[in-house]
Scaffold this motif. Structure first.
Motif, PDB file in Angstrom:
ATOM      1  N   TYR A 210       0.813  -1.210   0.000  1.00 56.83           N
ATOM      2  CA  TYR A 210       0.000   0.000   0.000  1.00 56.83           C
ATOM      3  C   TYR A 210       0.850   1.264   0.000  1.00 56.83           C
ATOM      4  N   ASP A 211       2.118   1.140  -0.319  1.00 49.68           N
ATOM      5  CA  ASP A 211       2.992   2.304  -0.467  1.00 49.68           C
ATOM      6  C   ASP A 211       2.713   2.934  -1.832  1.00 49.68           C
ATOM      7  N   LEU A 212       2.232   4.176  -1.837  1.00 51.50           N
ATOM      8  CA  LEU A 212       1.858   4.848  -3.076  1.00 51.50           C
ATOM      9  C   LEU A 212       2.943   5.781  -3.608  1.00 51.50           C
ATOM     10  N   ALA A 213       4.154   5.612  -3.140  1.00 52.57           N
ATOM     11  CA  ALA A 213       5.245   6.485  -3.599  1.00 52.57           C
ATOM     12  C   ALA A 213       5.452   6.372  -5.099  1.00 52.57           C
ATOM     13  N   PHE A 214       5.148   5.207  -5.667  1.00 54.48           N
ATOM     14  CA  PHE A 214       5.351   4.998  -7.104  1.00 54.48           C
ATOM     15  C   PHE A 214       4.511   5.959  -7.951  1.00 54.48           C
ATOM     16  N   LEU A 215       3.441   6.512  -7.376  1.00 54.68           N
ATOM     17  CA  LEU A 215       2.579   7.407  -8.141  1.00 54.68           C
ATOM     18  C   LEU A 215       3.295   8.692  -8.547  1.00 54.68           C
ATOM     19  N   ALA A 216       4.405   8.994  -7.883  1.00 48.81           N
ATOM     20  CA  ALA A 216       5.166  10.191  -8.248  1.00 48.81           C
ATOM     21  C   ALA A 216       5.691  10.098  -9.672  1.00 48.81           C
ATOM     22  N   ASN A 217       5.842   8.875 -10.170  1.00 46.16           N
ATOM     23  CA  ASN A 217       6.350   8.662 -11.527  1.00 46.16           C
ATOM     24  C   ASN A 217       5.241   8.361 -12.528  1.00 46.16           C
ATOM     25  N   GLU A 218       3.999   8.476 -12.088  1.00 54.21           N
ATOM     26  CA  GLU A 218       2.871   8.157 -12.957  1.00 54.21           C
ATOM     27  C   GLU A 218       2.130   9.427 -13.357  1.00 54.21           C
ATOM     28  N   GLN A 219       1.240   9.269 -14.342  1.00 56.57           N
ATOM     29  CA  GLN A 219       0.397  10.376 -14.756  1.00 56.57           C
ATOM     30  C   GLN A 219      -0.637  10.656 -13.661  1.00 56.57           C
ATOM     31  N   PRO A 220      -1.339  11.777 -13.754  1.00 58.86           N
ATOM     32  CA  PRO A 220      -2.287  12.139 -12.689  1.00 58.86           C
ATOM     33  C   PRO A 220      -3.302  11.031 -12.403  1.00 58.86           C
ATOM     34  N   VAL A 221      -3.710  10.959 -11.147  1.00 58.87           N
ATOM     35  CA  VAL A 221      -4.717   9.985 -10.726  1.00 58.87           C
ATOM     36  C   VAL A 221      -6.095  10.479 -11.158  1.00 58.87           C
ATOM     37  N   MET A 222      -6.844   9.608 -11.827  1.00 58.34           N
ATOM     38  CA  MET A 222      -8.179   9.953 -12.286  1.00 58.34           C
ATOM     39  C   MET A 222      -9.222   9.701 -11.208  1.00 58.34           C
ATOM     40  N   LYS A 223      -9.120   8.556 -10.537  1.00 57.27           N
ATOM     41  CA  LYS A 223     -10.069   8.236  -9.472  1.00 57.27           C
ATOM     42  C   LYS A 223      -9.518   7.096  -8.635  1.00 57.27           C
ATOM     43  N   VAL A 224     -10.119   6.904  -7.462  1.00 61.78           N
ATOM     44  CA  VAL A 224      -9.797   5.792  -6.569  1.00 61.78           C
ATOM     45  C   VAL A 224     -11.107   5.105  -6.227  1.00 61.78           C
ATOM     46  N   ILE A 225     -11.142   3.774  -6.371  1.00 58.80           N
ATOM     47  CA  ILE A 225     -12.358   3.050  -6.022  1.00 58.80           C
ATOM     48  C   ILE A 225     -12.025   1.827  -5.177  1.00 58.80           C
ATOM     49  N   PHE A 226     -13.044   1.372  -4.436  1.00 63.04           N
ATOM     50  CA  PHE A 226     -12.888   0.222  -3.543  1.00 63.04           C
ATOM     51  C   PHE A 226     -13.928  -0.823  -3.919  1.00 63.04           C
ATOM     52  N   GLU A 227     -13.525  -2.086  -3.811  1.00 61.03           N
ATOM     53  CA  GLU A 227     -14.441  -3.193  -4.131  1.00 61.03           C
ATOM     54  C   GLU A 227     -14.701  -4.036  -2.896  1.00 61.03           C
ATOM     55  N   HIS A 228     -15.987  -4.316  -2.660  1.00 63.26           N
ATOM     56  CA  HIS A 228     -16.392  -5.261  -1.619  1.00 63.26           C
ATOM     57  C   HIS A 228     -17.824  -5.689  -1.914  1.00 63.26           C
ATOM     58  N   PRO A 229     -18.164  -6.967  -1.733  1.00 61.66           N
ATOM     59  CA  PRO A 229     -19.502  -7.442  -2.094  1.00 61.66           C
ATOM     60  C   PRO A 229     -20.612  -6.996  -1.149  1.00 61.66           C
ATOM     61  N   ASP A 230     -20.250  -6.531   0.039  1.00 63.21           N
ATOM     62  CA  ASP A 230     -21.238  -6.185   1.061  1.00 63.21           C
ATOM     63  C   ASP A 230     -21.539  -4.679   1.011  1.00 63.21           C
ATOM     64  N   GLN A 231     -22.796  -4.329   0.782  1.00 61.44           N
ATOM     65  CA  GLN A 231     -23.173  -2.919   0.701  1.00 61.44           C
ATOM     66  C   GLN A 231     -22.872  -2.183   2.005  1.00 61.44           C
ATOM     67  N   ALA A 232     -23.062  -2.843   3.131  1.00 65.91           N
ATOM     68  CA  ALA A 232     -22.787  -2.194   4.409  1.00 65.91           C
ATOM     69  C   ALA A 232     -21.312  -1.816   4.528  1.00 65.91           C
ATOM     70  N   VAL A 233     -20.439  -2.672   4.029  1.00 71.80           N
ATOM     71  CA  VAL A 233     -19.002  -2.367   4.050  1.00 71.80           C
ATOM     72  C   VAL A 233     -18.700  -1.219   3.089  1.00 71.80           C
ATOM     73  N   ARG A 234     -19.330  -1.219   1.920  1.00 75.58           N
ATOM     74  CA  ARG A 234     -19.109  -0.126   0.970  1.00 75.58           C
ATOM     75  C   ARG A 234     -19.555   1.214   1.572  1.00 75.58           C
ATOM     76  N   GLU A 235     -20.645   1.196   2.306  1.00 75.59           N
ATOM     77  CA  GLU A 235     -21.090   2.422   2.965  1.00 75.59           C
ATOM     78  C   GLU A 235     -20.114   2.826   4.067  1.00 75.59           C
ATOM     79  N   GLN A 236     -19.551   1.847   4.752  1.00 78.98           N
ATOM     80  CA  GLN A 236     -18.542   2.126   5.768  1.00 78.98           C
ATOM     81  C   GLN A 236     -17.312   2.782   5.134  1.00 78.98           C
TER      82      GLN A 236
END
Length: 279
Positions: free
Chosen positions: A143-169
């Motif tokens: 989960y070290d995101l230092a590599f993003l310094a060498n990448e193009q701009p971030v467009m979005k960040v998303i999370f995946e989980h099958p449980d709606q309650a967890v997604r709301e959390q």
């Protein structure tokens, strides 16, 4: 009203549940495009991931044809995949979202730059979902995101989980960490919670593309099924929910189709509002 452009969500809207295109949709889109109508995929995905679909639709590498990607964070002309506009987020905001959303060790995270999807802690179901739709990605070892310094701009960040309650959390944790005035938070595909920079959404991008093409708001149709389509449906002249749209989308839309995504809902829209003008 003569409509000139349809901006369409992909998963659970244009596409069948298995990721294919209904024959009726394919025929209607090709007919409309032949008459100069604009059919624009408006998706949370990257434009790289829809190239096979564009080939199916006859829009691949075509000048004057477009894709809206990353929930409106990029507008791309299909010819040579020319990126016309990006509306990304700074790396610090992306990192704060990433850290806040890891509410348990079962959550996986997607970080989209302009041309690459990075996935951390990919789940078996997400891996299958990516494979079914031919979405290319690179795995993150930590989960070290230092590599993003060498990448193009971030467009979005998303999370995946099958449980709606967890997604709301996850949504609540991210909003608490970065503030509701910093991001747009939406749900999609009954598996993702998505974060874009505030003001970046499918609706505003549709209007920006329309402005570029000389197409007025009232001349645009939008079709969708899920939470991340809401602003798109209310921004344009005619917002349409497919029959399988979630209740909030059906309520917000001006029209709800009789057909589901598996039954050619996009063809129904084009036949009713567009193709009639070409007869």
């Amino acid at each position: 009203m003569v409509y000139k452009m349809l901006v369409s969500d992909l998963d659970e809207t244009l596409l069948n549940d298995d990721g294919t295109v209904h024959a009726d949709n394919l025929a209607a889109i090709k007919t409309a495009v032949t008459h100069g109508f604009k059919f624009v995929p408006n998706t949370g995905r990257s434009f790289n991931s829809v190239q096979a679909l564009l080939k199916t639709l006859g829009l691949y590498d075509q000048a004057g044809q477009y894709v809206i990607s990353y929930n409106g964070a990029a507008i791309v002309e299909n010819k040579d995949n020319q990126v016309l506009l990006t509306r990304g987020m700074d790396r610090e905001l992306a990192a704060r979202i990433f850290r806040a959303g890891l509410v348990n060790d079962q959550v996986d995270v997607h970080i989209y730059t302009v041309d690459t999807l990075f996935i951390y802690n990919i789940s078996p179901t997400d891996k299958q979902y990516m494979a079914e739709r031919g979405v290319p990605y690179e795995l993150m070892a930590s989960y070290d995101l230092a590599f993003l310094a060498n990448e193009q701009p971030v467009m979005k960040v998303i999370f995946e989980h099958p449980d709606q309650a967890v997604r709301e959390q996850i949504r609540d944790a991210v909003l608490a960490a970065v503030g509701a005035d910093a991001v747009e938070a939406t749900f999609s595909s009954s598996r993702y919670v998505e974060f874009n920079t505030k003001g970046v959404d499918k609706g505003s991008a549709s209007l920006l593309l329309g402005e570029k093409l000389g197409i007025q708001r009232d001349e645009i149709i939008a079709a969708g099924d899920n939470n991340n389509d809401l602003k798109m449906l209310t921004a344009v002249g005619l917002g349409v929910s497919v029959a399988n749209g979630i209740p909030a989308v059906q309520e917000a839309a001006a029209v709800v189709t009789e057909r589901t995504n598996n039954e050619g809902a996009i063809a129904e829209i084009l036949e009713k509002y567009v193709l009639k003008d070409f007869k």
